[in-house]
Design an enzyme around this catalytic site. Structure first.
Site, PDB file in Angstrom:
ATOM      1  N   GLY A 184     -13.743  -0.813 -39.252  1.00 42.14           N
ATOM      2  CA  GLY A 184     -13.481  -2.126 -38.655  1.00 42.14           C
ATOM      3  C   GLY A 184     -14.364  -2.436 -37.467  1.00 42.14           C
ATOM      4  O   GLY A 184     -15.569  -2.169 -37.453  1.00 42.14           O
ATOM      5  N   TYR A 243       3.151  -5.206 -31.564  1.00 44.16           N
ATOM      6  CA  TYR A 243       1.698  -5.319 -31.411  1.00 44.16           C
ATOM      7  C   TYR A 243       1.335  -6.295 -30.286  1.00 44.16           C
ATOM      8  O   TYR A 243       0.545  -5.965 -29.394  1.00 44.16           O
ATOM      9  CB  TYR A 243       1.084  -5.763 -32.740  1.00 44.16           C
TER      10      TYR A 243
HETATM   11  N1  NAD Z   1      -9.638  -7.304 -36.629  1.00 48.76           N
HETATM   12  C1  NAD Z   1      -8.941  -8.231 -35.977  1.00 48.76           C
HETATM   13  O1  NAD Z   1      -8.637  -9.307 -36.514  1.00 48.76           O
HETATM   14  C2  NAD Z   1      -8.502  -8.005 -34.553  1.00 48.76           C
HETATM   15  C3  NAD Z   1      -8.076  -9.109 -33.793  1.00 48.76           C
HETATM   16  C4  NAD Z   1      -7.691  -8.907 -32.469  1.00 48.76           C
HETATM   17  C5  NAD Z   1      -7.725  -7.634 -31.929  1.00 48.76           C
HETATM   18  N2  NAD Z   1      -8.138  -6.585 -32.694  1.00 48.76           N
HETATM   19  C6  NAD Z   1      -8.140  -5.260 -32.081  1.00 48.76           C
HETATM   20  O2  NAD Z   1      -9.426  -4.688 -32.264  1.00 48.76           O
HETATM   21  C7  NAD Z   1      -9.295  -3.278 -32.420  1.00 48.76           C
HETATM   22  C8  NAD Z   1      -9.938  -2.854 -33.725  1.00 48.76           C
HETATM   23  O3  NAD Z   1      -9.409  -3.627 -34.774  1.00 48.76           O
HETATM   24  P1  NAD Z   1      -9.730  -3.269 -36.298  1.00 48.76           P
HETATM   25  O4  NAD Z   1      -9.514  -4.491 -37.095  1.00 48.76           O
HETATM   26  O5  NAD Z   1     -11.010  -2.544 -36.391  1.00 48.76           O
HETATM   27  O6  NAD Z   1      -8.504  -2.224 -36.570  1.00 48.76           O
HETATM   28  P2  NAD Z   1      -8.350  -1.070 -37.673  1.00 48.76           P
HETATM   29  O7  NAD Z   1      -6.879  -0.851 -37.846  1.00 48.76           O
HETATM   30  O8  NAD Z   1      -9.160  -1.390 -38.878  1.00 48.76           O
HETATM   31  O9  NAD Z   1      -9.008   0.220 -36.998  1.00 48.76           O
HETATM   32  C9  NAD Z   1      -8.355   0.926 -35.976  1.00 48.76           C
HETATM   33  C10 NAD Z   1      -8.975   2.302 -35.857  1.00 48.76           C
HETATM   34  O10 NAD Z   1      -8.261   2.997 -34.810  1.00 48.76           O
HETATM   35  C11 NAD Z   1      -7.978   4.318 -35.273  1.00 48.76           C
HETATM   36  N3  NAD Z   1      -6.775   4.831 -34.603  1.00 48.76           N
HETATM   37  C12 NAD Z   1      -5.505   4.380 -34.731  1.00 48.76           C
HETATM   38  N4  NAD Z   1      -4.682   5.134 -34.010  1.00 48.76           N
HETATM   39  C13 NAD Z   1      -5.449   6.072 -33.383  1.00 48.76           C
HETATM   40  C14 NAD Z   1      -5.158   7.142 -32.505  1.00 48.76           C
HETATM   41  N5  NAD Z   1      -3.886   7.417 -32.120  1.00 48.76           N
HETATM   42  N6  NAD Z   1      -6.178   7.915 -32.058  1.00 48.76           N
HETATM   43  C15 NAD Z   1      -7.462   7.662 -32.455  1.00 48.76           C
HETATM   44  N7  NAD Z   1      -7.784   6.670 -33.310  1.00 48.76           N
HETATM   45  C16 NAD Z   1      -6.787   5.878 -33.770  1.00 48.76           C
HETATM   46  C17 NAD Z   1      -7.768   4.164 -36.768  1.00 48.76           C
HETATM   47  O11 NAD Z   1      -7.909   5.424 -37.448  1.00 48.76           O
HETATM   48  C18 NAD Z   1      -8.836   3.149 -37.129  1.00 48.76           C
HETATM   49  O12 NAD Z   1     -10.064   3.767 -37.435  1.00 48.76           O
HETATM   50  C19 NAD Z   1      -7.819  -2.966 -32.320  1.00 48.76           C
HETATM   51  O13 NAD Z   1      -7.495  -2.662 -30.979  1.00 48.76           O
HETATM   52  C20 NAD Z   1      -7.178  -4.277 -32.710  1.00 48.76           C
HETATM   53  O14 NAD Z   1      -5.881  -4.415 -32.183  1.00 48.76           O
HETATM   54  C21 NAD Z   1      -8.525  -6.744 -33.996  1.00 48.76           C
END
Ligand code: NAD
Length: 257
Positions: free
Chosen positions: A22, A163
Site C-alpha cells: 500500500g 479507526y
Molecule cells: N489507503 C487509504 O485510503 C488511506 C487513507 C487514509 C489514511 N491511510 C493510512 O495510511 C497508512 C497506510 O495505509 P494503507 O492503505 O497502505 O494500509 P494497509 O492496510 O494496506 O497497510 C498497512 C501495513 O501496515 C502493516 N502493519 C499493520 N500492523 C502492524 C504492526 N503492528 N507492526 C508493523 N506493521 C504493521 C501491515 O502489515 C501492512 O503492510 C495507514 O496508517 C492508514 O491508516 C490510508
C-alpha cells in the site's frame, strides 16, 4: 532534483513502518528514487522482502526489519538493529496501522478486543516508534517525524469508530510532540490522506462509497498513491523546516482545516 540535493539525501536514513504494501510501499519506492537510505519495517516479512527487493533494483541501500510496532520489545529490538546498521535516523514515516483489513460496522457491533487492538497498534504503536527513533534523530539535531492520520477524521466518517478515534489521537500526538521536539530540531507533522487506491483490496470503501467520496472532492477524481507521496517528501525535506505540529489534508479538497 539537483545532484547536490541527491547527495544530501544520500546520507539521510528514512524509516518507513508498514512498508510491505500500500502507501508504505509507495513511500519506499519514491524515497528510493531520490537517493535516501531506507529502513523498511513491517509485520509481514514475505511481502516486506519483496518490497526491499524492488527498492534494491533502484540501487539504493535498503534494509528490512520484521517487527511489530505495538510490541515494546519488538520495537526496541528494531531500534538496536537500526542503530547498528546506520547509526542514525533522520526521518520516521509512522505509517503502519490496522487499516485495510478492517470491516465497516456500526459502532455498537465493534467487538471490544478489536477496538482495543486497533487503538493499541494505531496509537501506542505510533508512540512506541517515535519514542524509539527520536533519540537517534537527536544525535544530529535534525529530524522529521511524519505521522499518518486520515482525512476520515475530518469527515467524521462512520462505521469504523476505532479507526477514526485512533487517527484523531495521532493528530493530538503530533501537536504535543511538535512542542516537545521543536527545540531539538525535529519537526512533527501529520498527513491525512483521503481514500487512496493502492494495490490492496479492502472493504472500508465499497464501489458506491468510492463514487460518493469522489463526488465530494473539489478535484473530483480517484486518489492515487502518488498524490500522497509528494506531500510526505515535502514534509521530510529541508523545505518544510518551519512547519511543525500541522495536519496536512491530502484528499483532493474534500475537507478544509
Ligand atoms: N489507503 C487509504 O485510503 C488511506 C487513507 C487514509 C489514511 N491511510 C493510512 O495510511 C497508512 C497506510 O495505509 P494503507 O492503505 O497502505 O494500509 P494497509 O492496510 O494496506 O497497510 C498497512 C501495513 O501496515 C502493516 N502493519 C499493520 N500492523 C502492524 C504492526 N503492528 N507492526 C508493523 N506493521 C504493521 C501491515 O502489515 C501492512 O503492510 C495507514 O496508517 C492508514 O491508516 C490510508
Amino acid at each position: 532534483m539537483t545532484d547536490s540535493q541527491k547527495v544530501a539525501n544520500s546520507t539521510r536514513v528514512v524509516v518507513i513502518t508498514g512498508a510491505a504494501q500500500g502507501l508504505g510501499r509507495a513511500y519506499a519506492l519514491r524515497f528510493a528514487t531520490l537517493g535516501y537510505r531506507l529502513l523498511l519495517l513491517d509485520l509481514n516479512g514475505d511481502a516486506l522482502a519483496k518490497v526491499a527487493e524492488e527498492v534494491g533494483k533502484a540501487d539504493r541501500e535498503c534494509r528490512a526489519i520484521v517487527a511489530d510496532i505495538s510490541d515494546v520489545h519488538s520495537v526496541q529490538g528494531a531500534a538496536q538493529q537500526i542503530d547498528a546498521a546506520f547509526g542514525r535516523v533522520d526521518i520516521l514515516i509512522n505509517n503502519a496501522a490496522i487499516f485495510s483489513q478492517l470491516k465497516m460496522r456500526p459502532f455498537e457491533e465493534i467487538p471490544l478486543d478489536e477496538w482495543t487492538r486497533v487503538l493499541h497498534v494505531n496509537i501506542t504503536g505510533t508512540f512506541l516508534m517515535a519514542r524509539a527513533m527520536v533519540p537517534l534523530m537527536r544525535r544530529n539535531g535534525w529530524g522529521r517525524l511524519i505521522n499518518v492520520s486520515s482525512a476520515a477524521v475530518l469527515m467524521g466518517r462512520p462505521h469504523y469508530l476505532h479507526y477514526t478515534t485512533s487517527k484523531a489521537a495521532v493528530i493530538g500526538m503530533t501537536r504535543s510532540l511538535a512542542r516537545e521536539l521543536g527545540p531539538a530540531g525535529i519537526t512533527v507533522n501529520a498527513v491525512l490522506p483521503g481514500a487512496t487506491d493502492t494495490e490492496v483490496a479492502r472493504e472500508t470503501v465499497t464501489p458506491a462509497q468510492k463514487a460518493a467520496l469522489i463526488a465530494m472532492r473539489s478535484i473530483p477524481r480517484e486518489e492515487n498513491v502518488d498524490d500522497v507521496t509528494g506531500v510526505v517528501l515535502f514534509l521530510a525535506s529541508e523545505e518544510s523546516r518551519f512547519v511543525t505540529g500541522q495536519s496536512l489534508s491530502v484528499d483532493g479538497g474534500t475537507t478544509f482545516l
